[in-house]
Design a protein around this motif. Structure first.
Motif, PDB file in Angstrom:
ATOM      1  N   ALA A 162       0.828  -1.207   0.000  1.00  0.00           N
ATOM      2  CA  ALA A 162       0.000   0.000   0.000  1.00  0.00           C
ATOM      3  C   ALA A 162       0.862   1.257   0.000  1.00  0.00           C
ATOM      4  O   ALA A 162       0.505   2.259  -0.629  1.00  0.00           O
ATOM      5  CB  ALA A 162      -0.926  -0.012   1.219  1.00  0.00           C
ATOM      6  N   GLN A 165       1.600   2.358  -3.384  1.00  0.00           N
ATOM      7  CA  GLN A 165       0.481   3.100  -3.979  1.00  0.00           C
ATOM      8  C   GLN A 165       0.470   4.547  -3.480  1.00  0.00           C
ATOM      9  O   GLN A 165       0.233   5.479  -4.250  1.00  0.00           O
ATOM     10  CB  GLN A 165      -0.843   2.423  -3.600  1.00  0.00           C
ATOM     11  CG  GLN A 165      -0.995   1.010  -4.123  1.00  0.00           C
ATOM     12  CD  GLN A 165      -2.025   0.948  -5.240  1.00  0.00           C
ATOM     13  OE1 GLN A 165      -2.059   1.837  -6.091  1.00  0.00           O
ATOM     14  NE2 GLN A 165      -2.835  -0.091  -5.243  1.00  0.00           N
ATOM     15  N   SER A 191     -11.111   3.506  -2.222  1.00  0.00           N
ATOM     16  CA  SER A 191      -9.961   2.683  -1.851  1.00  0.00           C
ATOM     17  C   SER A 191      -8.697   3.367  -2.357  1.00  0.00           C
ATOM     18  O   SER A 191      -8.748   4.292  -3.183  1.00  0.00           O
ATOM     19  CB  SER A 191     -10.084   1.293  -2.466  1.00  0.00           C
ATOM     20  OG  SER A 191      -9.913   1.368  -3.883  1.00  0.00           O
ATOM     21  N   LEU A 192      -7.559   2.900  -1.892  1.00  0.00           N
ATOM     22  CA  LEU A 192      -6.285   3.492  -2.317  1.00  0.00           C
ATOM     23  C   LEU A 192      -6.097   3.331  -3.823  1.00  0.00           C
ATOM     24  O   LEU A 192      -5.657   4.262  -4.517  1.00  0.00           O
ATOM     25  CB  LEU A 192      -5.146   2.818  -1.543  1.00  0.00           C
ATOM     26  CG  LEU A 192      -3.849   3.591  -1.391  1.00  0.00           C
ATOM     27  CD1 LEU A 192      -4.085   4.925  -0.691  1.00  0.00           C
ATOM     28  CD2 LEU A 192      -2.846   2.756  -0.585  1.00  0.00           C
ATOM     29  N   GLU A 193      -6.450   2.174  -4.352  1.00  0.00           N
ATOM     30  CA  GLU A 193      -6.313   1.925  -5.787  1.00  0.00           C
ATOM     31  C   GLU A 193      -7.258   2.822  -6.577  1.00  0.00           C
ATOM     32  O   GLU A 193      -6.873   3.399  -7.608  1.00  0.00           O
ATOM     33  CB  GLU A 193      -6.600   0.451  -6.093  1.00  0.00           C
ATOM     34  CG  GLU A 193      -6.608   0.116  -7.590  1.00  0.00           C
ATOM     35  CD  GLU A 193      -5.268   0.385  -8.265  1.00  0.00           C
ATOM     36  OE1 GLU A 193      -5.275   0.681  -9.476  1.00  0.00           O
ATOM     37  OE2 GLU A 193      -4.234   0.313  -7.582  1.00  0.00           O
ATOM     38  N   GLN A 194      -8.498   2.970  -6.116  1.00  0.00           N
ATOM     39  CA  GLN A 194      -9.444   3.860  -6.799  1.00  0.00           C
ATOM     40  C   GLN A 194      -8.946   5.307  -6.784  1.00  0.00           C
ATOM     41  O   GLN A 194      -9.070   6.021  -7.784  1.00  0.00           O
ATOM     42  CB  GLN A 194     -10.811   3.775  -6.126  1.00  0.00           C
ATOM     43  CG  GLN A 194     -11.561   2.479  -6.384  1.00  0.00           C
ATOM     44  CD  GLN A 194     -12.831   2.395  -5.554  1.00  0.00           C
ATOM     45  OE1 GLN A 194     -12.858   2.808  -4.398  1.00  0.00           O
ATOM     46  NE2 GLN A 194     -13.899   1.857  -6.151  1.00  0.00           N
ATOM     47  N   ARG A 196      -5.809   6.347  -6.636  1.00  0.00           N
ATOM     48  CA  ARG A 196      -4.685   6.515  -7.563  1.00  0.00           C
ATOM     49  C   ARG A 196      -5.164   6.534  -9.008  1.00  0.00           C
ATOM     50  O   ARG A 196      -4.745   7.368  -9.809  1.00  0.00           O
ATOM     51  CB  ARG A 196      -3.666   5.391  -7.359  1.00  0.00           C
ATOM     52  CG  ARG A 196      -2.387   5.585  -8.182  1.00  0.00           C
ATOM     53  CD  ARG A 196      -1.510   4.355  -8.116  1.00  0.00           C
ATOM     54  NE  ARG A 196      -2.137   3.215  -8.760  1.00  0.00           N
ATOM     55  CZ  ARG A 196      -2.168   3.025 -10.077  1.00  0.00           C
ATOM     56  NH1 ARG A 196      -1.624   3.915 -10.901  1.00  0.00           N
ATOM     57  NH2 ARG A 196      -2.754   1.966 -10.585  1.00  0.00           N
ATOM     58  N   THR A 197      -6.079   5.651  -9.331  1.00  0.00           N
ATOM     59  CA  THR A 197      -6.561   5.570 -10.711  1.00  0.00           C
ATOM     60  C   THR A 197      -7.307   6.839 -11.114  1.00  0.00           C
ATOM     61  O   THR A 197      -7.084   7.394 -12.194  1.00  0.00           O
ATOM     62  CB  THR A 197      -7.489   4.355 -10.872  1.00  0.00           C
ATOM     63  OG1 THR A 197      -6.754   3.173 -10.548  1.00  0.00           O
ATOM     64  CG2 THR A 197      -8.008   4.245 -12.292  1.00  0.00           C
TER      65      THR A 197
END
Length: 675
Positions: A162, A165, A191-194, A196-197
């Motif tokens: 994480a 990210q 979320s962390l991925e959302q 960043r995207t």
């Protein structure tokens, strides 16, 4: 800072200039034994008020007629101190001139300024503030993101995957602190991925077509724009609209000035809370701790202002802002002598920046009404008086008068004359209190020609203010005649503010004429009239002071000290340094007469310190209080110079607030009892 006395930190909004300035001050505090002072200039709309705003940071009273820059230079002298001037870009020329003048006159002052552009002042060294480093998973940018994430998600921690990210997000945001904080606040919903995207996609869109902007400006604009678009439609509307406020505001102001046209007043609280959750708004505690206020960061406020200007809604919103604060000023004036006074006063203090901005707009707009602007300024004069901002009050009243004089409408001639007379009477009274007798006479002498026909209330008001001024200006027989006639015209249930001023000045006048009995009787009568207003302090505290003066004159030092302490105990703060200084003088004399010489010596020092903040005795020509030089001579004679100097320096080292607290908590006792 070791190489230059003026250092300007430059960079984009949100880059962390203020943070670095404060950290530098903390790390270098040993080099500035006389302290560090922080002046937030973000809410200042009139560059002419810059010296006054910075003088306030040093605790210097606005009750003196001395130019605030000269007052500050005199106060600073040879002290070794640091001044931080934060957010200078919108008053950059005034800041440059101020810095040059202060540094030339005060050889041991260092200034750190924060601005989006250099001041271009002599001797200035500039430093471009870099973003936080984002060169690894333990870099400053990553630490900031994880700290903010822990705050919004109750202690959340990130594993190694994480943290990778997080590092990618911080690099997308160029390490800009404000952008990082806004992004971290979104972890409540993403979320962390959302996160960043979406940030990556957003930046591809928003940075295209802004090639003329600097890269970090583009990054911040994109981050703020992305945060803005993730708000609901009504949250975006509220963000836009609360950007009209300068400094802080409360829920009532937001409901009145910002709601309507798609935003209902009952929705305001939930919308403000939602913006706090998204790190757009900051919650600000009130000075009294009796409610919540809110503030936009300067960069986010600028974003909202620009959107309103683009959409064409800025002018209308500023009009609503002006109208709202005109109403609060009128409410203060109407109820300022009542049991609600303290609450109104504290609210006015919190709204000070917004009053300035609204007054400035009222007086500058081409299509504005100078009559409304004059009423706006007039309604605030009791606030400026009791908050120690007399110089600022005269500034606004003078500007309002100048706006009226430019008004050429024949239909409004009578209304203009009424307001001009009223403004001149108030200005003359305030000038008198500052010891600016030349200006006072220029303003007050024409009022002797009488008020306009059919304006009885205006005539009484002018008579009161002229009569009060004559107590200091003389001749005193004319003062007595004016005040007596005014009291008769007012009646027992008349204007409470004017009656209170008459009570104070009739009591003072009787003391100055040697009639302590009459002075005590008048003060007692005034106190009895106000007894059913338990929250009133501005008139009541001065009546106690007048009573204390008369009791000392009559040879009753213990009762005098009791009366003076009663007056001090009513003050909500120590902004009225003249009141505090006179009180300390009377208490010093009372202590001397009671045989408490050490206490008297410390109180002399405390009085002199208070006077230094007000630039000396503004009313000494009137002989309003006892001459301290006689007391100093007696204390030196009975104790010796060395002992007196020790006591004096102890008292002078107390802050004004500390001196008042010591006086109020001390128990009467023997000569060794400290204040």
């Amino acid at each position: 800072m070791s190489e230059a006395r003026l250092v300007t930190l430059t960079g984009a909004g949100g880059i962390g200039k203020t943070r670095i300035a404060l950290r530098a001050a903390a790390e270098c505090q040993g080099e500035f034994p006389d302290g560090s002072y922080f002046a937030d200039l973000s809410a200042l709309s009139d560059p002419r008020l810059l010296p006054r705003a910075i003088a306030e940071v040093f605790g210097l009273s606005g009750q003196s007629s001395v130019d605030p820059l000269n007052l500050l230079i005199s106060h600073v002298g040879t002290r070794r101190l640091l001044l931080i001037m934060d957010t200078c870009e919108h008053v950059v020329d005034a800041c440059a001139m101020f810095a040059e003048a202060l540094l030339q006159a005060a050889p041991h002052v260092t200034i750190v300024a924060t601005s989006r552009r250099p001041l271009d002042a002599s001797g200035e060294h500039t430093m471009q503030v870099p973003p936080l480093s984002a060169d690894g998973e333990h870099s400053a940018a990553v630490r900031l993101f994880t700290d903010r994430a822990a705050a919004v998600q109750h202690g959340r921690r990130f594993d190694d995957a994480a943290r990778g990210q997080v590092l990618a997000i911080c690099r997308l945001l160029d390490g800009i602190p404000l952008a990082i904080e806004l992004a971290a606040a979104r972890l409540r919903a993403l979320s962390l991925e959302q996160l960043r995207t979406r940030l990556s996609d957003r930046f591809k869109i928003l940075t295209t077509g802004h090639r003329t902007a600097l890269p970090r400006h583009r990054t911040l604009d994109a981050a703020i724009g992305w945060s803005y678009e993730l708000c609901s439609r009504k949250e975006r509307l509220m963000w836009d609209r609360v950007s009209v406020f300068v400094g802080s505001f409360d829920l009532a102001a937001a409901q009145e000035a910002c709601c309507g046209d798609e935003l209902a007043a009952h929705e305001a609280a939930d919308l403000l809370y939602a913006l706090i959750e998204k790190s757009v708004l900051l919650r600000v505690d009130t000075a009294a701790g009796d409610g919540e206020r809110y503030r936009l960061l300067d960069t986010l406020r600028e974003f909202g202002v620009n959107r309103l200007r683009t959409s064409g809604g800025w002018s209308a919103l500023r009009s609503r802002h002006q109208e709202y604060f005109q109403k609060t000023a009128e409410s203060f004036f109407t109820h300022c002598i009542s049991e609600h006074q303290e609450g109104l006063y504290r609210r006015a203090l919190e709204d000070n920046d917004n009053h300035r901005a609204a007054l400035d707009r009222a007086l500058e707009q081409v299509d504005g009404d100078p009559l409304d602007a004059a009423d706006f300024a007039y309604h605030l004069w009791p606030y400026w008086l009791c908050s120690g901002q007399v110089s600022e009050g005269r500034h606004w009243l003078r500007r309002a008068g100048e706006a009226l004089e430019r008004m050429c409408s024949a239909e409004a001639e009578r209304a203009v004359q009424v307001r001009l007379l009223r403004l001149r009477a108030v200005q003359g009274f305030l000038a008198t209190l500052q010891g600016d007798f030349t200006a006072a006479l220029e303003l007050l002498v024409p009022l002797d020609q009488g008020a306009l026909p059919g304006q009885a209330a205006l005539g009484v008001e002018c008579s009161v203010l002229v009569g009060c001024s004559l107590v200091y200006l003389g001749p005193r027989e004319q003062a007595r005649e004016r005040l007596t006639a005014a009291r008769t015209a007012l009646g027992g249930d008349g204007n409470q503010l004017l009656l209170g001023l008459v009570d104070i000045h009739e009591s003072l006048l009787a003391s100055l004429c040697g009639s302590s009995e009459a002075a005590i009787a008048r003060a007692d009568a005034g106190l009895e009239r106000l007894a059913d207003m338990p929250g009133e302090w501005s008139i009541t505290s001065h009546l106690h002071l007048c009573r204390g003066h008369a009791l000392l004159q009559r040879g009753e030092p213990a009762r005098s000290a009791e009366a003076v302490r009663a007056g001090l105990g009513l003050l909500p703060d120590t902004r009225d340094t003249t009141h505090v200084a006179y009180s300390m003088e009377l208490l010093a004399w009372a202590s001397w007469h009671l045989g408490r010489c050490e206490e008297a010596g410390r109180l002399v020092g405390a009085a002199e310190h208070a006077w230094s903040l007000a630039e000396g005795r503004t009313q000494e020509d009137a002989g309003a209080m006892h001459d301290l030089s006689e007391l100093v001579a007696e204390l030196r004679r009975t104790q010796g110079d060395e002992k007196f100097e020790t006591q004096y320096e102890q008292g002078r080292e107390y802050s004004v607030t500390e001196a008042v607290q010591r006086v109020l908590t001390a128990s009467p006792g023997p000569a060794s009892t400290a204040p």
